[in-house]
Structures are given as C-alpha cells and as structure tokens.
Write a protein that holds these residues in place. Structure first.
Motif, mmCIF file in Angstrom:
data_model
loop_
_atom_site.group_PDB
_atom_site.id
_atom_site.type_symbol
_atom_site.label_atom_id
_atom_site.label_comp_id
_atom_site.label_asym_id
_atom_site.label_seq_id
_atom_site.Cartn_x
_atom_site.Cartn_y
_atom_site.Cartn_z
ATOM 1 N N ASP A 288 0.598 -1.774 -0.199
ATOM 2 C CA ASP A 288 -0.129 -0.153 0.329
ATOM 3 C C ASP A 288 0.818 1.013 -0.389
ATOM 4 O O ASP A 288 -0.297 2.473 0.388
ATOM 5 N N SER A 289 1.934 0.969 0.558
ATOM 6 C CA SER A 289 3.603 2.372 0.041
ATOM 7 C C SER A 289 3.034 3.787 -1.270
ATOM 8 O O SER A 289 2.665 2.564 -2.334
ATOM 9 N N SER A 290 2.877 4.520 -1.385
ATOM 10 C CA SER A 290 2.986 5.646 -2.615
ATOM 11 C C SER A 290 4.282 5.283 -3.526
ATOM 12 O O SER A 290 5.732 5.352 -2.716
ATOM 13 N N GLU A 291 4.709 4.797 -4.293
ATOM 14 C CA GLU A 291 5.907 4.335 -5.007
ATOM 15 C C GLU A 291 6.350 5.861 -6.142
ATOM 16 O O GLU A 291 5.552 5.908 -6.338
ATOM 17 N N PHE A 292 7.326 5.908 -6.828
ATOM 18 C CA PHE A 292 7.654 6.629 -6.992
ATOM 19 C C PHE A 292 8.999 6.047 -7.771
ATOM 20 O O PHE A 292 9.716 5.177 -7.543
ATOM 21 N N LYS A 293 9.071 6.640 -9.441
ATOM 22 C CA LYS A 293 10.167 5.682 -9.944
ATOM 23 C C LYS A 293 11.278 6.719 -9.767
ATOM 24 O O LYS A 293 10.968 8.266 -9.980
ATOM 25 N N LEU A 294 12.579 6.076 -9.744
ATOM 26 C CA LEU A 294 13.930 7.001 -10.271
ATOM 27 C C LEU A 294 14.052 8.183 -11.439
ATOM 28 O O LEU A 294 14.374 6.680 -11.915
ATOM 29 N N PHE A 295 14.161 8.824 -11.087
ATOM 30 C CA PHE A 295 13.853 9.956 -12.689
ATOM 31 C C PHE A 295 15.301 10.268 -12.726
ATOM 32 O O PHE A 295 15.621 9.933 -13.896
ATOM 33 N N ASP A 296 16.439 10.963 -12.021
ATOM 34 C CA ASP A 296 17.246 11.560 -11.881
ATOM 35 C C ASP A 296 18.015 11.330 -10.221
ATOM 36 O O ASP A 296 18.165 11.380 -9.560
ATOM 37 N N TYR A 297 19.643 11.367 -10.517
ATOM 38 C CA TYR A 297 20.284 11.375 -9.297
ATOM 39 C C TYR A 297 21.924 12.002 -9.255
ATOM 40 O O TYR A 297 22.482 12.191 -10.547
ATOM 41 N N ASN A 298 21.706 12.899 -8.724
ATOM 42 C CA ASN A 298 23.622 13.822 -8.895
ATOM 43 C C ASN A 298 23.534 13.909 -7.576
ATOM 44 O O ASN A 298 22.677 14.107 -6.455
ATOM 45 N N LEU A 299 25.144 13.999 -7.564
ATOM 46 C CA LEU A 299 25.750 14.576 -6.699
ATOM 47 C C LEU A 299 25.963 15.853 -6.227
ATOM 48 O O LEU A 299 27.119 16.120 -7.362
ATOM 49 N N ILE A 300 25.651 16.616 -5.556
ATOM 50 C CA ILE A 300 25.683 18.085 -5.487
ATOM 51 C C ILE A 300 26.444 18.094 -4.099
ATOM 52 O O ILE A 300 25.640 18.316 -2.687
ATOM 53 N N GLY A 301 27.782 18.933 -4.009
ATOM 54 C CA GLY A 301 29.051 18.712 -3.073
ATOM 55 C C GLY A 301 28.663 17.522 -2.627
ATOM 56 O O GLY A 301 28.830 16.401 -2.813
ATOM 57 N N ASN A 302 28.159 17.459 -0.934
ATOM 58 C CA ASN A 302 28.064 16.327 -0.580
ATOM 59 C C ASN A 302 26.997 15.610 -0.230
ATOM 60 O O ASN A 302 26.619 14.684 0.270
ATOM 61 N N ASP A 303 25.924 16.364 -0.694
ATOM 62 C CA ASP A 303 24.461 15.097 -0.333
ATOM 63 C C ASP A 303 24.228 14.927 -1.816
ATOM 64 O O ASP A 303 24.308 15.117 -2.897
ATOM 65 N N LEU A 304 23.530 13.680 -1.674
ATOM 66 C CA LEU A 304 22.458 13.101 -3.111
ATOM 67 C C LEU A 304 21.264 14.157 -3.197
ATOM 68 O O LEU A 304 20.303 14.322 -2.660
ATOM 69 N N MET A 305 21.102 14.317 -4.605
ATOM 70 C CA MET A 305 19.591 14.780 -4.867
ATOM 71 C C MET A 305 19.023 14.137 -5.721
ATOM 72 O O MET A 305 19.939 13.548 -7.143
ATOM 73 N N LEU A 306 17.790 13.253 -5.055
ATOM 74 C CA LEU A 306 17.276 12.511 -6.173
ATOM 75 C C LEU A 306 15.688 13.204 -6.981
ATOM 76 O O LEU A 306 15.583 13.936 -6.470
#
Ligand code: AOF
Ligand code: ZN
Length: 382
Positions: free
Chosen positions: A356-374
């Motif tokens: 029943d969880s809300s699902e997403f698909k991963l469209f893109d990801y980037n490393l921004i400095g020391n953080d991950l941007m999904l």
C-alpha cells in the motif's frame, strides 16, 4: 557545424538535426521561468550553404516568438534555408501573429522541430499548413528531451493545472528536523544553491503555515545572476502566520490560501501589510484540509505553470496521498539524527501492508557537493 545538403538528407539529418536541436534547447533554457503561460522556445536558421545565420529564443509571453528573432537575424539568407526549432511553430493569432506566415514569406524550404505543440489552436495544424505550402517538415527530433524541456507548459496546456514538484531535504535516516524543530542546514551550501536555482525557474513556491511560523523563510532567490523571485503561495487555513513574516515582504505576488469564512478584519491585516497580496479562499473539506485540486486549478487560472512545494511532513504527506505530485526532489545529506522523536519527512497514517506504500520511480540523481539529489516521478504522470 555545417548542414551538408549535398548528401542524402535522411542519412545526414539525425546527427546534424540533433546537434542544432540541442542548441535550440540551450537557447530556450535562457528563458526558463520567464515565459509563462507560454512554452520556452529556441530557434536557429541554417542557410542554403549549411551555415547557421540566425538564432533566437522566446523571452516572455507577449513578446516575439523565437522563430521571428531567428528569421529576422537571418534576413535574405533565410531563403531556401532550414528552420530548426524545439516546438512546432504557431499558426494562430495570439498575443503575436502566426510564425507560419513569416516562415512562408521568408522562403525557408524546410522546418525541423522536436515536438508538436499541445496547444489545440496549433497542434498538427501548423505542420499541415507548412506542408501545404511546399515546405518540408522533419519532426520528432529528440522528442522526449523536447517534451521534458517544456514539461511545465505541456502539463498546463493539457490539464490547466500546474506541474507540482515537492522538494525536501532529509538525513540518511529520513529526518527533516530535530525533535526541538531545528531544521536549518541539513544539507550543505551546494544543495542550498541548487534550491535557489530551482526557485529561479518555478513560477511559484508553496509552503504551509507551519514552515512560515517555525522557519520564517524569505523564499526568495539569492546569489544567482539575473534572478527573479517566484510568486509565493502560503497555505494558512487558520491564519496563524504573522502578517509581518518575512515571506510577505518582498516584491513578487503573494497568494494567501485560506478558508472561506474568516472575518474581513482578520484578512485586512494581511492585505494592509502587502500591496501585492491575493486571497484564494477555499472551503475546508475536513478539519484543516482543503481540496488540493481546487487550489491547483486556481493557480493554473492565474497562469502559474509550475509550483515548487517546500513542505514539512504534513503537507508533503497530504500531497503524496492525494496523488498531486508530478515530481519529488529529495536532497539526502549523509548524516544521521537517530533521534526517534525527530520529524520524519512524511506524515502519513500507518499502513498495514507494504504493497500500500506510495511508489515513485527514480528519474535522475546527482551528487551536489556532499549531498545526493534525487529526482523521482510517480508511476503514472498525467
Ligand atoms: C512558437 N514559438 O516562441 C512560442 C510559441 O500569445 P502568443 O502569440 O505568444 O502565442 C502563444 C502560444 O504560441 C503558446 O500557447 C504556444 O502554443 C505558442 N508559443 N510558439 O512557435 C514561440 N512562444
Ligand atoms: Zn509563433
């Protein structure tokens, strides 16, 4: 790069058309967040010897279209040339005259575009008009990139609703604030700069009253060249925000979204404080909740094509459960709060089944400095 007209065009086009189409995308991007309710458009004219002789992009609604600028720059060299543009040219009188008439008049012999315009006044009509006027048409060049480039426009022109992106920043253990509510500086400088870049291209930012109360944010764009502030939409059904809050202070339109039944005196406190404050009053459908679809319809009517929601857990959870989101941008800082009382990113009622969880698909990801941007997208988009 030259357009080689000696060779078989069909063999040559894929690479050369792609090359110039990508340049059109780059030209168009100069106006991201500046053209609503119009799309972003870039155009290039290639002369009969294969050289680019005119370039332009649409700068704002009501101003000339990209094709007009490119064709004017090309002058007589447009004759027997090729027009490359990321969107099917227009054929209607809107705020400006039809581009197709100008294309015919200029003597251009071929038009290459990325995607059909979804505007019902234009879709396929321009293509047919050009063909009828003996102009060759080469369409669908890098089409999926072209659709993505104008995702705000395409969503709005088809549904009259804005594209809605939720943005959050959390720790590795999914926390957005400490148990004492401190939520400042979860991510690093680069990720925060990225947020300002996003604010610079979205028509509006939406926040809940709680965020205004706790963080007192300005929600403006800082440290970016030629930036402009987006409109601000404040969701405050019970009018708990202070009229003197920072968010009501600067120079972009404010939409205060609240219940229908507040007294004029209470509302006038906000109206007096900010000259450009607009009220959106909606019925409360259940305690503390409004119908989001009605809210986004109202924003769509105001030519807001894109909304960046900077939400805390309650608003974020409501948007997910109501299936409002077109995109979810999540910054993940490599930190652990561990505090079980700390706020999690989403407030959603307990589920009994994982399915029943809300699902997403991963469209893109980037490393921004020391953080991950999904960048995530729901399974089904409009
Ligand atoms: C183009 N090139 O640069 C733009 C296009 O009111 P108008 O005259 O500006 O027309 C707006 C419509 O024209 C818009 O909804 C979209 O269909 C098209 N925009 N078309 O060929 C441009 N901005
Ligand atoms: Zn046009």
């Amino acid at each position: 790069m030259e357009f080689d007209k000696e060779n078989n065009l069909d063999d040559i086009y894929p690479t050369q058309a792609d090359y110039y189409m990508r340049e059109c995308f780059e030209l168009a991007k100069n106006a991201l967040g500046r053209t609503s309710p119009n799309p972003i458009v870039g155009a290039i004219v290639i002369d009969k010897n294969g050289l680019p002789v005119g370039k332009g992009y649409h700068k704002a609604a009501g101003t000339e279209h990209a094709e007009v600028i490119a064709i004017r720059e090309a002058g007589d060299r447009a004759k027997d040339g090729i027009l490359i543009v990321n969107l099917e040219p227009c054929c209607h009188f809107g705020r400006t005259p039809p581009c197709t008439d100008l294309i015919v008049k200029s003597g251009i012999s071929e038009v290459v575009f990325s995607c059909l315009d979804a505007n019902p006044l234009v879709k396929n009509k321009s293509k047919e008009f050009l063909l009828k006027n003996n102009i060759k048409v080469f369409s669908n060049v890098l089409e999926s990139e072209g659709l993505e480039l104008n995702k705000f426009f395409f969503k709005w022109i088809k549904t009259k609703l804005p594209w809605v992106t939720l943005k959050q920043a959390q720790t590795l253990d999914g926390k957005v604030a400490l148990s004492n509510q401190n939520s400042k500086w979860i991510t690093g400088d680069s990720a925060r700069k990225e947020v300002h870049k996003l604010r610079n291209i979205y028509d509006a930012i939406l926040v809940g009253a709680k965020t205004v109360e706790v963080d007192n944010p300005e929600l403006n764009v800082r440290d970016i060249n030629n930036s402009r502030n987006p409109a601000r939409v404040i969701l405050d059904l019970n009018l708990i925000t202070k009229p003197e809050s920072n968010v009501y202070k600067n120079n972009a339109p404010i939409y205060l979204v609240t219940k229908a039944n507040h007294s004029k005196e209470l509302l006038s406190g906000y109206l007096k404080f900010n000259g450009d404050l607009n009220l959106i009053q909606l019925p409360e459908v259940s305690s503390g909740k409004i119908n989001f679809k009605s809210l986004f319809e109202e924003l769509g009517k105001k030519n807001i094509l894109s909304v960046l929601v900077e939400a805390g857990p309650t608003l974020a959870g409501d948007l997910v459960l109501n299936k409002i989101l077109d995109e979810y941008i999540l910054f993940i800082a490599p930190k652990i709060f561990g505090d079980i009382e700390a706020l999690s990113s989403m407030k959603i009622a307990p589920l009994s089944e994982i399915k029943d969880s809300s699902e997403f698909k991963l469209f893109d990801y980037n490393l921004i400095g020391n953080d991950l941007m999904l960048s995530l997208r729901p399974e089904v988009i409009f």
